[in-house]
Design a protein around this motif. Structure first.
Motif, short mmCIF file in Angstrom:
data_model
loop_
_atom_site.label_atom_id
_atom_site.label_comp_id
_atom_site.label_asym_id
_atom_site.label_seq_id
_atom_site.Cartn_x
_atom_site.Cartn_y
_atom_site.Cartn_z
N TRP A 148 39.84 42.94 47.18
CA TRP A 148 39.19 42.67 48.46
C TRP A 148 40.18 41.98 49.39
O TRP A 148 41.23 41.50 48.96
CB TRP A 148 37.94 41.79 48.28
N SER A 149 39.87 41.96 50.68
CA SER A 149 40.73 41.28 51.65
C SER A 149 39.86 40.70 52.76
O SER A 149 38.77 41.22 53.05
CB SER A 149 41.78 42.22 52.23
N ILE A 150 40.35 39.63 53.36
CA ILE A 150 39.67 38.95 54.47
C ILE A 150 40.51 39.12 55.72
O ILE A 150 41.70 38.78 55.72
CB ILE A 150 39.49 37.44 54.18
N TYR A 181 36.15 31.31 49.51
CA TYR A 181 35.94 32.70 49.13
C TYR A 181 35.64 32.79 47.64
O TYR A 181 36.26 32.12 46.83
CB TYR A 181 37.18 33.56 49.42
N GLY A 186 35.33 38.27 47.25
CA GLY A 186 35.81 37.85 48.56
C GLY A 186 34.73 37.36 49.51
O GLY A 186 35.03 37.00 50.66
N VAL A 495 44.49 35.32 43.90
CA VAL A 495 44.23 35.43 45.33
C VAL A 495 45.51 35.05 46.07
O VAL A 495 46.14 34.04 45.76
CB VAL A 495 43.07 34.52 45.77
N TYR A 509 43.61 37.99 50.28
CA TYR A 509 43.23 39.17 49.51
C TYR A 509 43.42 38.89 48.04
O TYR A 509 44.13 37.96 47.65
CB TYR A 509 43.99 40.42 49.95
#
Length: 512
Positions: A148-150, A181, A186, A495, A509
């Motif tokens: 996942w990524s922010i 997170y 995420g 992360v 991410y």
């Protein structure tokens, strides 16, 4: 080629292409498909030529004149009513020779196509065999990928303040607030948004007893609003407005249940639960605070006084002084506490011939080891404000100081460990790519983040520096690594936090 040969060759080519598609999971393409088709065609024509050859031999024998049974030259056999076999022999032989020639032509074309295929495919060796694939390396996930990524927040060159590793959660101090997170998906577990027109300007390097400190400030105003945050749910336990010039830069710490802050002219200790003051220590005249950090029993305080500097150890609960030690400094200096227990301090002096080193002290303040920031192993990375180029907080564990180093290039490509007993190098790891961050794994290993693709994580044995595993995402979706990332282990993966956004990289991410 005869009609039968063409039909057989086409049928064989179709069969091999179908088989390749079913068994291999994909259709042969390009020169691979051409070679498959030509080889099958050559095989078909060769079989046809063989059949023609076998058919020609008996026909020739049947067409030969029979030996005479006597002196009578008159042939008394019944006259032949079918076609003359002497006419069939040339036709059959010619057909066989044509099949052989056709087979030779098709085999030649197949060999030419195979040669081109080999030249075009760099993964095929001269032997015609695919090279052996490297053995898979161990990782925290058998199918590593970007989980996942922010998205990044703010503008290019905006900087995050810090982070906390909280087990399965990672909290990042961004310009717009503090956000936690979930390491699995995420999702934001909780957040403490910054007030309107204020930005996060400071936070403690870690948390103690489930509480950490953050601070906000307005544009061109002091960093002067202090908050205590409970990290289990993001609840703000208390808030204090600091007067005067606010916080001294990077001088927030928490030890046990005590919150420490270096403010204008004073170092103050408060309860992390209530915010009530426990003690304060006035900064002597002509002195300034360089660094503060603490654990539950010991608080380390570095001060610059005139052209000299000193390191003090205080009791975290009461503020009572335990010992003081003059530092080998004769000019303005910067300092950072790398470890409270054991005591490790990073110092960088303005005098180019002065002290630029990691300094190690025993529990009574006696100096024991000095590790220069520049030496045979290259230029070592140190905390921000102390490092000349690339900065990070080194890992101190089990009697070793582990940091990154740059030698041949302008960027770090090594991880190196030094003994805290004698200052000697314990081991060095040379990475294939730029080394960007370090982290201590829960199992005791050292994780090194390398600048390759979405990030390659190399796991090193702490005692020897030997590679014990790698995490390298195998995904078509590549995410960007910024210039100063942080690496945080979480259950089942890691992360990556981009602390400085350069070109719209994600704020965070996960690699798993």
């Amino acid at each position: 080629m005869t009609r039968d040969g063409v039909s057989g060759a086409l049928f064989g080519a179709a069969a091999v292409l179908l088989a390749a598609g079913v068994l291999g999971g994909s259709w042969p393409t390009g020169w691979a498909a051409a070679v498959c088709a030509l080889v099958c065609a050559a095989l078909g024509v060769t079989v046809l030529a063989a059949r023609r050859g076998r058919r020609t031999a008996p026909e020739a024998r049947d067409a030969a004149p029979l030996p005479s049974s006597g002196t009578n030259d008159t042939d008394t056999r019944a006259p032949r009513t079918g076609p003359d076999k002497t006419d069939a022999e040339p036709r059959t032989a010619a057909s066989g020779r044509a099949s052989i020639v056709a087979a030779a032509v098709v085999w030649t074309l197949a060999l030419i196509a195979a040669g081109v295929w080999v030249d075009d495919d760099g993964d095929i060796e001269a032997t015609g065999k695919a090279p052996a694939k490297p053995a898979p390396t161990a990782s925290l996930d058998p199918r590593p990928a970007v989980a996942w990524s922010i998205p990044g927040v703010g503008q290019n060159h905006d900087r995050s303040v810090g982070f906390w590793g909280l087990g399965s959660t990672v909290a990042q101090g961004r310009i717009d607030g503090l956000f936690a997170y979930d390491g699995t998906d995420g999702k934001v577990r909780w957040g403490v948004p910054a007030p309107t027109r204020e930005a996060l300007c400071a936070m403690t390097p870690d948390v103690e007893e489930g509480v950490g400190l953050i601070a906000y400030g307005r544009h061109d105003k002091p960093c002067a609003t202090l908050l205590a945050v409970r990290v289990s749910d993001g609840k703000v336990l208390w808030k204090r407005n600091i007067g005067g010039e606010g916080l001294v830069e990077d001088t927030l710490a928490v030890g046990g249940t005590t919150a420490l802050s270096a403010e204008e002219g004073v170092v103050r200790a408060r309860s992390t639960e209530s915010g009530e003051q426990r003690w304060q220590r006035a900064v002597p005249k002509d002195c300034e605070t360089l660094a503060v950090d603490a654990d539950a029993t010991r608080t380390l305080l570095a001060e610059q006084c005139g052209k000299g500097a000193r390191l003090l150890a205080l009791d975290t609960r009461t503020g009572a002084q335990r010992w003081t030690r003059d530092l080998p400094v004769e000019s303005d200096a910067t300092a950072a506490v790398v470890s409270v227990s054991p005591v490790v301090l990073a110092v960088d002096e303005a005098d180019k011939r002065g002290t630029h080193a990691f300094l190690v002290f025993d529990d009574k303040g006696a100096p024991t080891v000095t590790v220069p920031l520049s030496g045979p192993e290259g230029i070592l990375s140190a905390p921000e404000g102390v490092a000349a180029d690339y900065f990070l907080r080194p890992v101190v564990r089990d009697g070793l100081l582990v940091t990154l180093a740059q030698r041949e290039s302008m960027t770090p490509a090594y991880a190196v460990a030094y003994s805290l007993k004698d200052g000697r190098k314990a081991w060095s790891y040379h990475a294939e790519n730029q080394t960007m961050a370090l982290a201590a794994e829960p199992d005791g290993r050292i994780a090194v983040l390398e600048n390759y693709g979405s990030g390659r994580i190399t796991l090193l044995d702490l005692a020897t520096g030997k590679v014990s595993g790698r995490v390298e995402p195998d995904t078509g979706r590549t995410v960007g690594i910024s210039i100063y990332p942080e690496l945080v282990p979480v259950p089942g993966g890691h992360v990556v936090l981009n602390q400085i956004l350069m070109q719209a990289e994600p704020a965070a991410y996960a690699l798993r």
